[in-house]
Motif scaffolding. Structure first.
Motif, mmCIF file in Angstrom:
data_model
loop_
_atom_site.group_PDB
_atom_site.id
_atom_site.type_symbol
_atom_site.label_atom_id
_atom_site.label_comp_id
_atom_site.label_asym_id
_atom_site.label_seq_id
_atom_site.Cartn_x
_atom_site.Cartn_y
_atom_site.Cartn_z
ATOM 1 N N UNK A 277 47.218 30.179 47.208
ATOM 2 C CA UNK A 277 47.294 31.019 46.184
ATOM 3 C C UNK A 277 47.080 30.211 45.029
ATOM 4 N N UNK A 278 45.717 30.224 44.359
ATOM 5 C CA UNK A 278 45.491 29.462 43.252
ATOM 6 C C UNK A 278 45.342 30.389 41.920
ATOM 7 N N UNK A 279 44.907 31.859 42.289
ATOM 8 C CA UNK A 279 44.737 32.548 40.969
ATOM 9 C C UNK A 279 45.678 32.580 39.918
ATOM 10 N N UNK A 280 45.578 31.913 38.742
ATOM 11 C CA UNK A 280 46.846 31.759 37.957
ATOM 12 C C UNK A 280 47.305 33.022 37.670
ATOM 13 N N UNK A 281 46.876 34.321 37.754
ATOM 14 C CA UNK A 281 47.403 35.496 37.188
ATOM 15 C C UNK A 281 48.485 35.772 38.591
ATOM 16 N N UNK A 282 48.505 35.286 39.845
ATOM 17 C CA UNK A 282 49.277 35.487 40.733
ATOM 18 C C UNK A 282 50.506 34.494 40.688
ATOM 19 N N UNK A 283 50.405 33.564 39.816
ATOM 20 C CA UNK A 283 51.563 32.548 39.795
ATOM 21 C C UNK A 283 52.281 32.694 38.512
ATOM 22 N N UNK A 284 51.732 33.304 37.496
ATOM 23 C CA UNK A 284 52.444 33.275 36.251
ATOM 24 C C UNK A 284 53.997 33.716 36.390
ATOM 25 N N UNK A 285 54.393 34.610 37.138
ATOM 26 C CA UNK A 285 55.728 34.947 37.455
ATOM 27 C C UNK A 285 56.612 33.763 37.915
ATOM 28 N N UNK A 286 56.072 32.695 38.268
ATOM 29 C CA UNK A 286 56.643 31.520 38.949
ATOM 30 C C UNK A 286 57.096 30.648 37.729
#
Length: 306
Positions: A277-286
Protein backbone atom coordinates in the motif's frame (compact mmCIF):
# COMPACT_ATOMS: atom_id res chain seq x y z
CA UNK A 1 -22.91 4.09 33.52
CA UNK A 2 -23.41 7.31 31.53
CA UNK A 3 -23.82 7.54 27.77
CA UNK A 4 -20.21 8.57 27.20
CA UNK A 5 -18.79 5.70 29.25
CA UNK A 6 -21.20 3.25 27.64
CA UNK A 7 -20.18 4.36 24.16
CA UNK A 8 -16.45 4.37 24.86
CA UNK A 9 -16.65 0.84 26.20
CA UNK A 10 -18.24 -0.28 22.92
CA UNK A 11 -16.13 1.89 20.60
CA UNK A 12 -13.59 -0.90 19.77
CA UNK A 13 -16.41 -3.23 18.71
CA UNK A 14 -18.10 -0.53 16.64
CA UNK A 15 -14.87 0.34 14.83
CA UNK A 16 -14.14 -3.31 14.13
CA UNK A 17 -17.59 -3.85 12.63
CA UNK A 18 -17.33 -0.72 10.48
CA UNK A 19 -13.79 -1.47 9.30
CA UNK A 20 -14.72 -4.96 8.11
CA UNK A 21 -17.70 -3.60 6.21
CA UNK A 22 -15.80 -0.68 4.67
CA UNK A 23 -12.15 -1.73 4.43
CA UNK A 24 -11.17 1.82 5.32
CA UNK A 25 -9.82 3.08 8.63
CA UNK A 26 -10.86 6.68 7.98
CA UNK A 27 -14.38 5.79 6.87
CA UNK A 28 -14.78 3.40 9.80
CA UNK A 29 -13.72 6.11 12.26
CA UNK A 30 -16.17 8.54 10.65
CA UNK A 31 -18.97 5.95 10.91
CA UNK A 32 -18.23 5.46 14.61
CA UNK A 33 -18.25 9.21 15.21
CA UNK A 34 -21.58 9.58 13.41
CA UNK A 35 -22.93 6.73 15.55
CA UNK A 36 -21.98 8.65 18.67
CA UNK A 37 -23.70 11.81 17.42
CA UNK A 38 -26.91 9.89 16.81
CA UNK A 39 -26.69 8.16 20.17
CA UNK A 40 -26.02 11.41 21.99
CA UNK A 41 -28.96 13.09 20.26
CA UNK A 42 -31.36 10.27 21.14
CA UNK A 43 -33.76 11.23 23.92
CA UNK A 44 -34.37 7.65 25.03
CA UNK A 45 -31.95 5.04 26.35
CA UNK A 46 -32.18 1.73 24.49
CA UNK A 47 -32.63 -1.51 26.42
CA UNK A 48 -29.30 -2.68 24.97
CA UNK A 49 -26.69 -0.08 24.08
CA UNK A 50 -24.64 -2.73 22.29
CA UNK A 51 -27.55 -3.73 20.04
CA UNK A 52 -28.53 -0.13 19.34
CA UNK A 53 -25.02 1.12 18.60
CA UNK A 54 -24.05 -1.94 16.53
CA UNK A 55 -27.19 -1.56 14.43
CA UNK A 56 -26.56 2.15 13.98
CA UNK A 57 -22.92 1.81 12.91
CA UNK A 58 -23.89 -1.02 10.54
CA UNK A 59 -26.57 1.07 8.82
CA UNK A 60 -24.18 4.01 8.49
CA UNK A 61 -21.45 1.75 7.09
CA UNK A 62 -23.86 0.24 4.54
CA UNK A 63 -24.75 3.72 3.26
CA UNK A 64 -21.07 4.71 3.06
CA UNK A 65 -20.15 1.47 1.28
CA UNK A 66 -22.78 2.02 -1.39
CA UNK A 67 -21.26 5.37 -2.31
CA UNK A 68 -17.70 4.05 -1.92
CA UNK A 69 -18.39 1.34 -4.50
CA UNK A 70 -18.92 4.02 -7.13
CA UNK A 71 -15.61 5.68 -6.22
CA UNK A 72 -13.75 2.37 -6.29
CA UNK A 73 -14.94 1.67 -9.83
CA UNK A 74 -12.95 4.75 -10.91
CA UNK A 75 -9.92 3.95 -8.75
CA UNK A 76 -6.55 4.08 -10.51
CA UNK A 77 -4.92 0.64 -10.44
CA UNK A 78 -5.56 -2.17 -7.93
CA UNK A 79 -7.58 -1.24 -4.85
CA UNK A 80 -6.42 -2.55 -1.46
CA UNK A 81 -7.93 -1.94 1.98
CA UNK A 82 -6.38 0.67 4.24
CA UNK A 83 -3.83 -1.17 6.40
CA UNK A 84 -4.78 -1.86 10.01
CA UNK A 85 -1.90 -2.48 12.37
CA UNK A 86 -3.89 -3.26 15.52
CA UNK A 87 -7.51 -4.34 15.81
CA UNK A 88 -8.90 -2.53 18.87
CA UNK A 89 -11.53 -5.19 19.56
CA UNK A 90 -10.40 -8.41 21.21
CA UNK A 91 -12.53 -11.41 22.13
CA UNK A 92 -10.66 -14.60 23.07
CA UNK A 93 -13.71 -16.69 22.19
CA UNK A 94 -13.70 -15.30 18.62
CA UNK A 95 -9.95 -14.82 18.16
CA UNK A 96 -9.64 -17.01 15.04
CA UNK A 97 -12.64 -15.45 13.32
CA UNK A 98 -11.48 -11.93 14.15
CA UNK A 99 -7.94 -12.54 12.85
CA UNK A 100 -9.02 -14.21 9.60
CA UNK A 101 -11.71 -11.66 8.83
CA UNK A 102 -9.39 -8.66 9.07
CA UNK A 103 -6.73 -9.97 6.65
CA UNK A 104 -6.40 -8.14 3.36
CA UNK A 105 -7.25 -11.31 1.48
CA UNK A 106 -10.51 -11.69 3.40
CA UNK A 107 -11.42 -8.01 3.02
CA UNK A 108 -10.84 -8.24 -0.73
CA UNK A 109 -13.06 -11.30 -0.84
CA UNK A 110 -15.76 -9.39 1.05
CA UNK A 111 -15.65 -6.81 -1.77
CA UNK A 112 -17.43 -9.37 -3.95
CA UNK A 113 -20.50 -9.25 -1.74
CA UNK A 114 -23.33 -6.75 -1.85
CA UNK A 115 -23.36 -4.25 1.05
CA UNK A 116 -26.21 -6.18 2.74
CA UNK A 117 -24.52 -9.56 2.27
CA UNK A 118 -21.26 -8.16 3.57
CA UNK A 119 -22.90 -6.67 6.65
CA UNK A 120 -24.86 -9.81 7.49
CA UNK A 121 -21.76 -11.96 7.04
CA UNK A 122 -19.64 -9.73 9.28
CA UNK A 123 -22.23 -9.50 12.03
CA UNK A 124 -23.00 -13.22 12.06
CA UNK A 125 -19.79 -15.01 11.10
CA UNK A 126 -17.28 -12.67 12.73
CA UNK A 127 -19.13 -11.24 15.73
CA UNK A 128 -21.79 -13.94 16.30
CA UNK A 129 -24.78 -11.59 16.49
CA UNK A 130 -28.21 -13.18 16.65
CA UNK A 131 -30.45 -13.04 13.60
CA UNK A 132 -32.92 -10.83 15.46
CA UNK A 133 -30.16 -8.27 16.05
CA UNK A 134 -28.92 -8.55 12.47
CA UNK A 135 -32.43 -8.08 11.08
CA UNK A 136 -32.84 -4.91 13.12
CA UNK A 137 -29.45 -3.63 11.95
CA UNK A 138 -29.97 -4.12 8.21
CA UNK A 139 -33.73 -3.55 8.05
CA UNK A 140 -34.63 -6.97 6.70
CA UNK A 141 -36.58 -9.91 8.13
CA UNK A 142 -34.74 -12.70 9.91
CA UNK A 143 -35.63 -15.06 7.05
CA UNK A 144 -34.18 -12.62 4.52
CA UNK A 145 -31.01 -12.28 6.61
CA UNK A 146 -30.60 -16.05 6.67
CA UNK A 147 -30.81 -16.10 2.87
CA UNK A 148 -28.32 -13.24 2.62
CA UNK A 149 -25.95 -15.21 4.84
CA UNK A 150 -26.30 -18.35 2.71
CA UNK A 151 -25.34 -16.40 -0.42
CA UNK A 152 -22.50 -14.61 1.37
CA UNK A 153 -21.09 -17.87 2.74
CA UNK A 154 -21.16 -19.44 -0.71
CA UNK A 155 -19.17 -16.58 -2.23
CA UNK A 156 -16.74 -16.45 0.67
CA UNK A 157 -16.13 -20.18 0.87
CA UNK A 158 -15.43 -20.41 -2.87
CA UNK A 159 -12.34 -18.23 -2.50
CA UNK A 160 -11.71 -18.30 1.23
CA UNK A 161 -8.05 -17.51 1.90
CA UNK A 162 -5.92 -20.00 3.78
CA UNK A 163 -3.00 -18.90 5.92
CA UNK A 164 -0.10 -20.42 7.78
CA UNK A 165 -1.74 -21.61 10.99
CA UNK A 166 1.24 -21.24 13.31
CA UNK A 167 2.04 -17.62 14.13
CA UNK A 168 5.66 -18.40 14.95
CA UNK A 169 6.12 -20.09 11.57
CA UNK A 170 4.62 -17.03 9.83
CA UNK A 171 6.94 -14.69 11.67
CA UNK A 172 10.01 -16.80 10.93
CA UNK A 173 9.14 -16.90 7.22
CA UNK A 174 8.67 -13.13 7.21
CA UNK A 175 11.99 -12.64 9.02
CA UNK A 176 13.81 -14.66 6.36
CA UNK A 177 11.99 -12.78 3.60
CA UNK A 178 12.97 -9.34 4.89
CA UNK A 179 16.53 -10.48 5.50
CA UNK A 180 16.83 -11.66 1.88
CA UNK A 181 15.14 -8.45 0.73
CA UNK A 182 17.66 -6.29 2.55
CA UNK A 183 20.55 -8.25 1.04
CA UNK A 184 19.12 -8.21 -2.48
CA UNK A 185 19.37 -12.01 -2.47
CA UNK A 186 17.44 -13.14 -5.56
CA UNK A 187 17.86 -16.87 -4.90
CA UNK A 188 17.02 -16.47 -1.23
CA UNK A 189 13.84 -14.58 -2.07
CA UNK A 190 12.83 -16.98 -4.81
CA UNK A 191 13.14 -19.94 -2.44
CA UNK A 192 10.64 -18.29 -0.07
CA UNK A 193 8.06 -17.47 -2.73
CA UNK A 194 5.40 -19.79 -4.12
CA UNK A 195 5.70 -20.50 -7.84
CA UNK A 196 2.59 -18.40 -8.59
CA UNK A 197 3.26 -15.61 -6.08
CA UNK A 198 1.68 -12.23 -6.84
CA UNK A 199 3.07 -8.78 -6.04
CA UNK A 200 0.31 -6.16 -5.99
CA UNK A 201 0.76 -2.43 -5.40
CA UNK A 202 -1.87 0.19 -4.56
CA UNK A 203 -0.79 3.75 -5.30
CA UNK A 204 -4.19 5.03 -6.38
CA UNK A 205 -2.54 7.30 -8.92
CA UNK A 206 -1.10 9.34 -6.04
CA UNK A 207 2.26 7.55 -5.72
CA UNK A 208 4.57 5.54 -7.97
CA UNK A 209 3.09 2.10 -8.51
CA UNK A 210 3.38 -1.00 -10.64
CA UNK A 211 1.55 -0.81 -13.95
CA UNK A 212 0.07 -4.20 -13.15
CA UNK A 213 0.50 -7.06 -10.70
CA UNK A 214 3.78 -8.95 -11.07
CA UNK A 215 3.48 -12.73 -11.01
CA UNK A 216 5.84 -15.67 -10.65
CA UNK A 217 8.61 -16.33 -8.14
CA UNK A 218 11.51 -15.40 -10.42
CA UNK A 219 9.94 -12.14 -11.64
CA UNK A 220 8.95 -11.00 -8.17
CA UNK A 221 12.28 -11.97 -6.61
CA UNK A 222 14.29 -10.12 -9.26
CA UNK A 223 12.16 -6.98 -8.97
CA UNK A 224 12.38 -6.88 -5.17
CA UNK A 225 16.10 -7.66 -5.12
CA UNK A 226 16.73 -4.81 -7.55
CA UNK A 227 14.65 -2.11 -5.87
CA UNK A 228 15.10 -2.58 -2.12
CA UNK A 229 18.92 -2.45 -1.90
CA UNK A 230 18.72 0.87 -3.79
CA UNK A 231 16.18 2.12 -1.28
CA UNK A 232 18.44 1.10 1.57
CA UNK A 233 21.23 3.23 0.07
CA UNK A 234 19.07 6.33 0.47
CA UNK A 235 18.29 5.43 4.07
CA UNK A 236 14.90 3.79 3.63
CA UNK A 237 14.38 1.56 6.65
CA UNK A 238 11.66 -0.84 7.69
CA UNK A 239 10.23 -2.25 10.88
CA UNK A 240 8.50 -5.60 11.04
CA UNK A 241 4.87 -5.33 12.12
CA UNK A 242 1.71 -7.35 11.67
CA UNK A 243 -0.53 -5.81 9.03
CA UNK A 244 -4.17 -6.83 9.13
CA UNK A 245 -3.26 -9.80 11.29
CA UNK A 246 -0.60 -11.12 8.87
CA UNK A 247 3.20 -10.62 8.73
CA UNK A 248 4.34 -7.36 7.21
CA UNK A 249 6.41 -4.24 7.65
CA UNK A 250 6.29 -0.45 7.60
CA UNK A 251 8.86 1.28 5.42
CA UNK A 252 10.08 4.79 6.37
CA UNK A 253 12.19 7.45 4.71
CA UNK A 254 15.27 9.00 6.31
CA UNK A 255 13.04 11.40 8.26
CA UNK A 256 10.99 8.59 9.74
CA UNK A 257 7.94 9.31 7.56
CA UNK A 258 5.90 6.36 6.30
CA UNK A 259 6.65 5.46 2.68
CA UNK A 260 4.58 2.30 2.30
CA UNK A 261 3.60 -0.94 3.97
CA UNK A 262 4.01 -4.53 2.83
CA UNK A 263 1.65 -7.31 3.91
CA UNK A 264 2.45 -10.98 3.30
CA UNK A 265 0.10 -13.93 2.85
CA UNK A 266 1.89 -17.15 3.78
CA UNK A 267 0.92 -20.80 3.44
CA UNK A 268 2.81 -24.11 3.53
CA UNK A 269 6.10 -22.40 4.30
CA UNK A 270 5.95 -20.04 1.32
CA UNK A 271 4.77 -16.52 0.58
CA UNK A 272 1.70 -16.57 -1.65
CA UNK A 273 0.93 -12.86 -2.07
CA UNK A 274 2.77 -9.61 -1.34
CA UNK A 275 0.60 -6.48 -1.10
CA UNK A 276 2.09 -3.00 -1.02
CA UNK A 277 0.00 0.00 0.00
CA UNK A 278 1.68 3.17 -1.28
CA UNK A 279 -1.30 5.52 -1.67
CA UNK A 280 -0.59 8.31 0.86
CA UNK A 281 -4.31 8.73 1.57
CA UNK A 282 -4.35 5.18 2.94
CA UNK A 283 -1.29 5.69 5.15
CA UNK A 284 -1.99 9.03 6.84
CA UNK A 285 -3.73 7.41 9.83
CA UNK A 286 -0.39 5.75 10.68
CA UNK A 287 1.55 9.00 10.97
CA UNK A 288 3.35 11.55 8.75
CA UNK A 289 3.64 10.26 5.17
CA UNK A 290 6.73 10.48 2.98
CA UNK A 291 6.86 12.03 -0.50
CA UNK A 292 6.88 8.81 -2.52
CA UNK A 293 7.52 10.65 -5.80
CA UNK A 294 10.66 12.28 -4.40
CA UNK A 295 11.87 8.94 -3.05
CA UNK A 296 11.25 7.33 -6.45
CA UNK A 297 13.34 10.00 -8.17
CA UNK A 298 16.15 9.55 -5.65
CA UNK A 299 16.11 5.78 -6.20
CA UNK A 300 16.37 6.30 -9.96
CA UNK A 301 19.31 8.66 -9.52
CA UNK A 302 21.01 6.15 -7.23
CA UNK A 303 20.57 3.44 -9.87
CA UNK A 304 22.28 5.65 -12.48
CA UNK A 305 25.34 6.12 -10.28
CA UNK A 306 25.89 2.38 -9.70
Amino acid sequence: MGKVEEFEELRPLLFSIAYRILGSVGEAEDAVQETWLRYDASRTRPASAKAFLSATVTRIAIDVLRSARVRREKYVGPWLPEPLLDDPYQDPARAAELADSVSMAALLLLERLSPLERSVFVLREVFAFGFDEIAAAVGRSEAACRQLLVRARRHMHEGRPRFEADRQDRQELARRFFEALTQGDVDGLQNLLSADVQLIGDGGGKAPQLARAVGGAENVARLLATVYPLMARIDITFEAHEVNGQPGALFRDRDGKILHILALDTLDGQIQTIRAVINPDKLSHLGPVADAWAVDQEVKQTRKTQ
